[in-house]
Design a protein around this motif. Structure first.
Motif, PDB file in Angstrom:
ATOM      1  N   ASN A   1       2.777  55.545  13.214  1.00 19.42           N
ATOM      2  CA  ASN A   1       3.812  55.049  12.317  1.00 19.42           C
ATOM      3  C   ASN A   1       5.153  55.235  12.996  1.00 19.42           C
ATOM      4  OD1 ASN A   1       5.710  54.935   9.957  1.00 19.42           O
ATOM      5  ND2 ASN A   1       3.785  54.758   8.830  1.00 19.42           N
ATOM      6  N   SER A   2       6.034  54.277  12.800  1.00 13.83           N
ATOM      7  CA  SER A   2       7.345  54.336  13.441  1.00 13.83           C
ATOM      8  C   SER A   2       8.449  54.832  12.524  1.00 13.83           C
ATOM      9  CB  SER A   2       7.717  52.944  13.970  1.00 13.83           C
ATOM     10  OG  SER A   2       7.816  52.030  12.901  1.00 13.83           O
ATOM     11  N   ARG A   3       8.101  55.206  11.319  1.00 12.11           N
ATOM     12  CA  ARG A   3       9.114  55.654  10.366  1.00 12.11           C
ATOM     13  C   ARG A   3       9.270  57.165  10.404  1.00 12.11           C
ATOM     14  NH1 ARG A   3       7.981  53.034   4.625  1.00 12.11           N
ATOM     15  NH2 ARG A   3       9.478  54.671   4.145  1.00 12.11           N
ATOM     16  N   ALA A   4      10.500  57.620  10.482  1.00 14.93           N
ATOM     17  CA  ALA A   4      10.763  59.062  10.521  1.00 14.93           C
ATOM     18  C   ALA A   4      10.293  59.744   9.240  1.00 14.93           C
ATOM     19  CB  ALA A   4      12.248  59.317  10.744  1.00 14.93           C
ATOM     20  N   ASP A   5      10.407  59.076   8.114  1.00 17.32           N
ATOM     21  CA  ASP A   5      10.011  59.711   6.845  1.00 17.32           C
ATOM     22  C   ASP A   5       8.507  59.780   6.664  1.00 17.32           C
ATOM     23  OD1 ASP A   5      10.858  56.897   4.617  1.00 17.32           O
ATOM     24  OD2 ASP A   5       9.468  57.078   6.299  1.00 17.32           O
ATOM     25  N   ALA A   6       7.760  59.200   7.599  1.00 19.95           N
ATOM     26  CA  ALA A   6       6.301  59.276   7.556  1.00 19.95           C
ATOM     27  C   ALA A   6       5.764  60.485   8.325  1.00 19.95           C
ATOM     28  CB  ALA A   6       5.680  58.008   8.126  1.00 19.95           C
ATOM     29  N   MET A   7       6.639  61.168   9.063  1.00 22.29           N
ATOM     30  CA  MET A   7       6.216  62.311   9.866  1.00 22.29           C
ATOM     31  C   MET A   7       6.101  63.565   8.997  1.00 22.29           C
ATOM     32  SD  MET A   7       5.902  60.948  12.836  1.00 22.29           S
ATOM     33  CE  MET A   7       5.656  59.269  12.234  1.00 22.29           C
ATOM     34  N   ASP A   8       5.143  64.414   9.350  1.00 20.97           N
ATOM     35  CA  ASP A   8       4.919  65.641   8.597  1.00 20.97           C
ATOM     36  C   ASP A   8       5.577  66.866   9.225  1.00 20.97           C
ATOM     37  OD1 ASP A   8       1.814  64.149   8.160  1.00 20.97           O
ATOM     38  OD2 ASP A   8       3.139  64.602   6.473  1.00 20.97           O
ATOM     39  N   TYR A   9       5.698  66.863  10.544  1.00 18.73           N
ATOM     40  CA  TYR A   9       6.263  68.015  11.248  1.00 18.73           C
ATOM     41  C   TYR A   9       7.186  67.530  12.355  1.00 18.73           C
ATOM     42  CZ  TYR A   9       2.374  70.358   8.928  1.00 18.73           C
ATOM     43  OH  TYR A   9       1.497  70.821   7.987  1.00 18.73           O
TER      44      TYR A   9
END
Length: 124
Positions: free
Chosen positions: A105-113
């Protein structure tokens, strides 16, 4: 909880190369898709590249295509970012990120850590 530690940043002349590394603390690191983002002063965080859990799928931002390469070594819990033909506009803090999914995923808000970042400065 996954801890990510970036390394390899520094000062390089335009046209040069750097290799960033991101070491993960979690032994289940192989369950995470990984990504690199960057943020230049006064700008929003920008997607650089991502790699799937197996390493078979990758994605790149338009500004780095053909110059940057992402790879991972699941045995060493590490993801790499090889940066070639660096430009002054590549100057930024580079962040490693992990997502608990097989899909990239290229979205920052999709990252968990997130890691704390490493500074890359490209001089002209």
């Amino acid at each position: 909880q996954v801890q990510l530690v970036e390394s390899g940043g520094g000062l390089v002349q335009a046209g040069g190369s750097l290799r960033l590394s991101c070491a993960a603390s979690e032994r289940t690191y192989g369950r995470y898709s990984m990504a690199w983002f960057r943020q230049a002063p006064g700008k929003e965080r920008e997607f650089v590249t991502a790699i799937s859990r197996s390493g078979s799928n990758t994605s790149y931002g338009d500004s780095v295509k053909g110059r940057f390469t992402i790879s991972r070594d699941n045995a060493k819990n590490t993801v790499f970012l090889q940066m070639n033909s660096l430009k002054p506009e590549d100057t930024a803090v580079y962040y490693c990120a992990a997502r608990a999914s097989y899909m990239i995923n290229s979205r920052a808000d999709a990252m968990d850590y997130w890691g704390k970042g490493t500074l890359v400065t490209v001089s002209s």
